[in-house]
Design an enzyme around this catalytic site. Sequence first.
Site, PDB file in Angstrom:
ATOM      1  N   CYS A  49       0.877  -1.168   0.000  1.00 51.90           N
ATOM      2  CA  CYS A  49       0.000   0.000   0.000  1.00 51.90           C
ATOM      3  C   CYS A  49       0.918   1.222   0.000  1.00 51.90           C
ATOM      4  O   CYS A  49       2.080   1.119  -0.398  1.00 51.90           O
ATOM      5  CB  CYS A  49      -0.949  -0.011   1.198  1.00 51.90           C
ATOM      6  SG  CYS A  49      -0.141   0.205   2.799  1.00 51.90           S
ATOM      7  N   GLN A  50       0.446   2.352   0.456  1.00 48.68           N
ATOM      8  CA  GLN A  50       1.285   3.553   0.437  1.00 48.68           C
ATOM      9  C   GLN A  50       2.368   3.521   1.515  1.00 48.68           C
ATOM     10  O   GLN A  50       3.512   3.847   1.256  1.00 48.68           O
ATOM     11  CB  GLN A  50       0.423   4.810   0.585  1.00 48.68           C
ATOM     12  CG  GLN A  50       1.174   6.108   0.412  1.00 48.68           C
ATOM     13  CD  GLN A  50       1.793   6.262  -0.968  1.00 48.68           C
ATOM     14  OE1 GLN A  50       1.303   5.714  -1.951  1.00 48.68           O
ATOM     15  NE2 GLN A  50       2.883   6.996  -1.055  1.00 48.68           N
TER      16      GLN A  50
END
Length: 124
Positions: A83-84
């Site tokens: 994810c980020q």
Amino acid sequence: MFFFNNSSAARNIDSSRNGSTVAVRERRPTEVSGELESYSIIDVREPWEYEQGRLPGSKLIPLASLPAAIDGLDRDASYLMTCQSGSRSGIAARMLAARGFTDVSNLSGGMMFWQRSRLPVERS
């Protein structure tokens, strides 16, 4: 409850839930960059984040959609979740492990650390 074992290069996260324990490996970008082809990579960010840049070969399954998609995933595959920042993918990785997936890793630091390490990124 989460425990970090810093004694190995790939840290493990043990998550205790209802008396059972599932393990998820934390992998650094530099550890996995040369072996991406050995993983099924799942990016759990939102579509707009995914389009800004993603790991080469990754598949988008937003975290909110993952519970419905789990039954369609190969339980024998090796998964790398991203994810980020590594937070949502950590949740996703523990979700897979709790459902019986045995080879699940989380990309430590997510796309932020991947990009800081100047590793390749696919863009739309």
